[in-house]
Design a protein around this motif. Structure first.
Motif, PDB file in Angstrom:
ATOM      1  N   MET A  14       0.809  -1.154  -0.264  1.00  0.00           N
ATOM      2  CA  MET A  14      -0.264   0.075  -0.193  1.00  0.00           C
ATOM      3  C   MET A  14       0.581   1.022   0.084  1.00  0.00           C
ATOM      4  N   ASN A  15       1.432   0.799   1.310  1.00  0.00           N
ATOM      5  CA  ASN A  15       2.944   2.679   0.824  1.00  0.00           C
ATOM      6  C   ASN A  15       3.485   2.995  -0.496  1.00  0.00           C
ATOM      7  N   ARG A  16       3.762   1.899  -0.852  1.00  0.00           N
ATOM      8  CA  ARG A  16       4.397   2.026  -2.353  1.00  0.00           C
ATOM      9  C   ARG A  16       3.776   2.024  -3.438  1.00  0.00           C
ATOM     10  N   SER A  17       2.041   1.878  -3.400  1.00  0.00           N
ATOM     11  CA  SER A  17       1.540   1.484  -4.746  1.00  0.00           C
ATOM     12  C   SER A  17       0.207   2.352  -4.674  1.00  0.00           C
ATOM     13  N   LEU A  18       0.172   2.955  -3.043  1.00  0.00           N
ATOM     14  CA  LEU A  18      -1.065   3.839  -4.275  1.00  0.00           C
ATOM     15  C   LEU A  18      -1.354   5.386  -4.114  1.00  0.00           C
ATOM     16  N   LYS A  19      -2.252   5.303  -4.795  1.00  0.00           N
ATOM     17  CA  LYS A  19      -2.346   6.860  -5.084  1.00  0.00           C
ATOM     18  C   LYS A  19      -3.716   7.706  -5.900  1.00  0.00           C
ATOM     19  N   ILE A  20      -3.645   8.464  -5.636  1.00  0.00           N
ATOM     20  CA  ILE A  20      -4.866   9.658  -4.978  1.00  0.00           C
ATOM     21  C   ILE A  20      -4.560  10.730  -5.704  1.00  0.00           C
ATOM     22  N   TYR A  21      -5.905  10.997  -6.350  1.00  0.00           N
ATOM     23  CA  TYR A  21      -6.056  12.036  -7.337  1.00  0.00           C
ATOM     24  C   TYR A  21      -7.445  12.643  -6.193  1.00  0.00           C
ATOM     25  N   VAL A  22      -6.507  13.944  -6.149  1.00  0.00           N
ATOM     26  CA  VAL A  22      -7.597  15.113  -5.754  1.00  0.00           C
ATOM     27  C   VAL A  22      -7.881  16.509  -6.690  1.00  0.00           C
ATOM     28  N   TYR A  23      -9.368  16.389  -6.825  1.00  0.00           N
ATOM     29  CA  TYR A  23      -9.800  17.772  -7.363  1.00  0.00           C
ATOM     30  C   TYR A  23      -9.810  19.111  -6.989  1.00  0.00           C
ATOM     31  N   SER A  24      -8.966  19.726  -8.400  1.00  0.00           N
ATOM     32  CA  SER A  24      -8.204  21.063  -7.321  1.00  0.00           C
ATOM     33  C   SER A  24      -8.984  21.938  -7.650  1.00  0.00           C
ATOM     34  N   HIS A  25      -8.242  22.611  -6.317  1.00  0.00           N
ATOM     35  CA  HIS A  25      -9.283  24.079  -6.612  1.00  0.00           C
ATOM     36  C   HIS A  25      -8.396  25.091  -5.885  1.00  0.00           C
ATOM     37  N   ARG A  26      -8.563  26.747  -6.121  1.00  0.00           N
ATOM     38  CA  ARG A  26      -7.602  27.534  -6.483  1.00  0.00           C
ATOM     39  C   ARG A  26      -7.691  28.018  -5.119  1.00  0.00           C
ATOM     40  N   SER A  27      -7.279  29.166  -3.634  1.00  0.00           N
ATOM     41  CA  SER A  27      -6.714  29.384  -2.925  1.00  0.00           C
ATOM     42  C   SER A  27      -7.686  30.683  -3.306  1.00  0.00           C
ATOM     43  N   ASP A  28      -8.428  31.039  -4.954  1.00  0.00           N
ATOM     44  CA  ASP A  28      -9.055  32.125  -5.136  1.00  0.00           C
ATOM     45  C   ASP A  28     -10.270  31.543  -5.315  1.00  0.00           C
ATOM     46  N   ASP A  29     -11.090  30.463  -4.975  1.00  0.00           N
ATOM     47  CA  ASP A  29     -11.855  30.323  -4.961  1.00  0.00           C
ATOM     48  C   ASP A  29     -13.288  30.287  -4.226  1.00  0.00           C
ATOM     49  N   PRO A  30     -14.688  31.282  -4.303  1.00  0.00           N
ATOM     50  CA  PRO A  30     -14.687  31.351  -3.360  1.00  0.00           C
ATOM     51  C   PRO A  30     -15.127  30.432  -2.469  1.00  0.00           C
ATOM     52  N   PHE A  31     -14.838  29.325  -2.400  1.00  0.00           N
ATOM     53  CA  PHE A  31     -15.473  28.230  -1.311  1.00  0.00           C
ATOM     54  C   PHE A  31     -14.440  27.622  -1.362  1.00  0.00           C
ATOM     55  N   ALA A  32     -13.032  27.991  -0.602  1.00  0.00           N
ATOM     56  CA  ALA A  32     -11.350  27.699  -0.537  1.00  0.00           C
ATOM     57  C   ALA A  32     -11.270  27.238   0.933  1.00  0.00           C
ATOM     58  N   ASN A  33     -12.858  27.995   1.280  1.00  0.00           N
ATOM     59  CA  ASN A  33     -12.308  27.254   2.918  1.00  0.00           C
ATOM     60  C   ASN A  33     -12.938  26.131   2.997  1.00  0.00           C
ATOM     61  N   ILE A  34     -13.684  25.775   2.294  1.00  0.00           N
ATOM     62  CA  ILE A  34     -14.524  24.306   2.229  1.00  0.00           C
ATOM     63  C   ILE A  34     -14.099  23.173   1.286  1.00  0.00           C
ATOM     64  N   LEU A  35     -12.900  23.457   0.223  1.00  0.00           N
ATOM     65  CA  LEU A  35     -12.136  22.755  -0.843  1.00  0.00           C
ATOM     66  C   LEU A  35     -10.827  22.650  -0.195  1.00  0.00           C
ATOM     67  N   LEU A  36     -10.551  22.824   0.654  1.00  0.00           N
ATOM     68  CA  LEU A  36      -8.735  23.512   0.956  1.00  0.00           C
ATOM     69  C   LEU A  36      -8.437  22.935   1.975  1.00  0.00           C
ATOM     70  N   PRO A  37      -6.963  22.655   2.620  1.00  0.00           N
ATOM     71  CA  PRO A  37      -7.148  22.357   3.716  1.00  0.00           C
ATOM     72  C   PRO A  37      -6.967  23.524   5.151  1.00  0.00           C
ATOM     73  N   VAL A  38      -7.146  23.176   6.063  1.00  0.00           N
ATOM     74  CA  VAL A  38      -7.069  24.336   6.709  1.00  0.00           C
ATOM     75  C   VAL A  38      -5.637  25.037   6.731  1.00  0.00           C
ATOM     76  N   ASN A  39      -5.325  25.906   7.055  1.00  0.00           N
ATOM     77  CA  ASN A  39      -4.277  27.038   6.922  1.00  0.00           C
ATOM     78  C   ASN A  39      -4.066  26.446   8.982  1.00  0.00           C
ATOM     79  N   PHE A  40      -4.772  26.146   9.707  1.00  0.00           N
ATOM     80  CA  PHE A  40      -4.435  26.163  11.004  1.00  0.00           C
ATOM     81  C   PHE A  40      -4.319  24.651  11.857  1.00  0.00           C
ATOM     82  N   GLU A  41      -4.434  24.705  13.243  1.00  0.00           N
ATOM     83  CA  GLU A  41      -3.871  23.761  13.427  1.00  0.00           C
ATOM     84  C   GLU A  41      -5.445  22.879  14.272  1.00  0.00           C
ATOM     85  N   PRO A  42      -6.135  20.987  13.276  1.00  0.00           N
ATOM     86  CA  PRO A  42      -7.111  21.326  13.901  1.00  0.00           C
ATOM     87  C   PRO A  42      -7.539  21.139  15.075  1.00  0.00           C
TER      88      PRO A  42
END
Length: 328
Positions: free
Chosen positions: A1-29
């Motif tokens: 798994m560690n060597r072979s598993l690959k994941i594609y994430v649908y990309s979103h820009r930081s200026d997307d109106p819903f970037a706060n929902i679609l991008l990782p948070v920029n703080f410690e959860p």
């Protein structure tokens, strides 16, 4: 798994109106739903990510249910419409959803609102992998074996506590709101017992001290089957006692829960003391040692550690990845 598993994430820009929902948070959860944010934050910096969708085993739908709930533009009432529109957009913009019907896609959610979020997008509920905290066999939104259970974990700072210096004089401990018939029954039967410490209000001692001074710690179904009490118990070396029927326990494909916890049916709450007192000292020590071994699987780190919660979730996804790679 560690060597072979690959994941594609649908990309979103930081200026997307819903970037706060679609991008990782920029703080410690933090808080009860930190697992949702931690997973995405760690995934995006991991070696599992591929920019080439033709090499992907799985596709990640990066919306956050918890952040949708708190966004005034969406809120609880608008989550279903947001998800429906999101799936419609990616199915028109990309070919990947349509070629599998979403079977090689997944999302992650810890908030209980997530269990009704897909009601207007049934193909997500039926086909996609739902990695959720509210993993109950009793809930129609959760499909066992297709979906996966996400542990609810409060983030911890610093090293694991040194457990050797604590005496565990209390047989069993529970603290929580009376937000379910199961908890009400627990209080009714054991609320005045001297060996079973059940609290529903203010604690005289800090919560952590109660966990450190108890042999067993109860995880009792509330509004949902999941709470952070299992990971709390493991972190502080207390053997979890799980009273939550129909709970698909996290990482059950890998972990032998019987080796480090006790599962009690809700109907057996009146027998709780007899069940726990029937566990011999040697049997308890085995459970306790296995608790210490298991707690590494219920912790988040940034960057991740081997066998921590992130890698355990990734292993669950690897087990569920489609065996048929669709070309095109």
């Amino acid at each position: 798994m560690n060597r072979s598993l690959k994941i594609y994430v649908y990309s979103h820009r930081s200026d997307d109106p819903f970037a706060n929902i679609l991008l990782p948070v920029n703080f410690e959860p933090g808080g009860n739903y930190a697992s949702e944010s931690y997973f995405k934050k760690v995934l995006m910096i991991s070696h599992f990510i591929t920019k080439d969708p033709s090499k992907a085993d799985l596709f990640f739908l990066p919306f956050s249910i918890a952040r949708l709930r708190h966004d005034p533009r969406v809120g609880i009432r608008g989550i279903q419409d947001f998800i429906r529109n999101y799936i419609s957009n990616i199915s028109h913009e990309y070919p990947y959803w349509n070629r599998s019907g979403g079977a090689d896609h997944f999302y992650v959610a810890c908030h209980s609102v997530g269990r009704s979020a897909m009601e207007k997008t049934i193909e997500v509920k039926l086909n996609a992998i739902q990695v959720v905290c509210s993993s109950s066999y009793y809930v129609s939104a959760y499909v066992p074996h297709k979906d996966a259970s996400l542990p609810q974990i409060w983030p911890r700072q610093g090293d694991n506590p040194d457990l050797a210096s604590y005496e565990r004089r209390t047989l069993v401990f529970f603290s929580g709101s009376l937000n379910s018939p199961v908890r009400e029954n627990l209080l009714r039967v054991w609320g005045n017992d001297t060996e079973i410490s059940v609290h529903t209000g203010h604690l005289e001692k800090p919560y952590t001290e109660e966990l450190l001074s108890s042999k067993f710690c109860l995880h009792v179904k509330g509004f949902e089957v999941n709470t952070a009490r299992i990971s709390d118990a493991l972190y502080y070396g207390c053997v979890p006692v799980i009273i939550a029927n129909h709970y698909d326990l996290p990482f059950a494909d890998v972990l032998n829960w019987k080796s480090f916890s006790v599962v009690v049916a809700t109907l057996d709450i009146p027998k709780l003391k007899k069940i726990l007192q029937g566990i011999s000292t040697d049997e308890y020590l085995v459970l306790k040692n296995n608790v210490i071994n298991a707690r590494k699987h219920f912790q988040w780190h940034l960057p991740p550690f081997d066998y921590d919660a992130f890698y355990m979730v990734m292993h669950e996804l690897w087990l569920r990845r489609s065996s048929l790679r669709v070309s095109g």
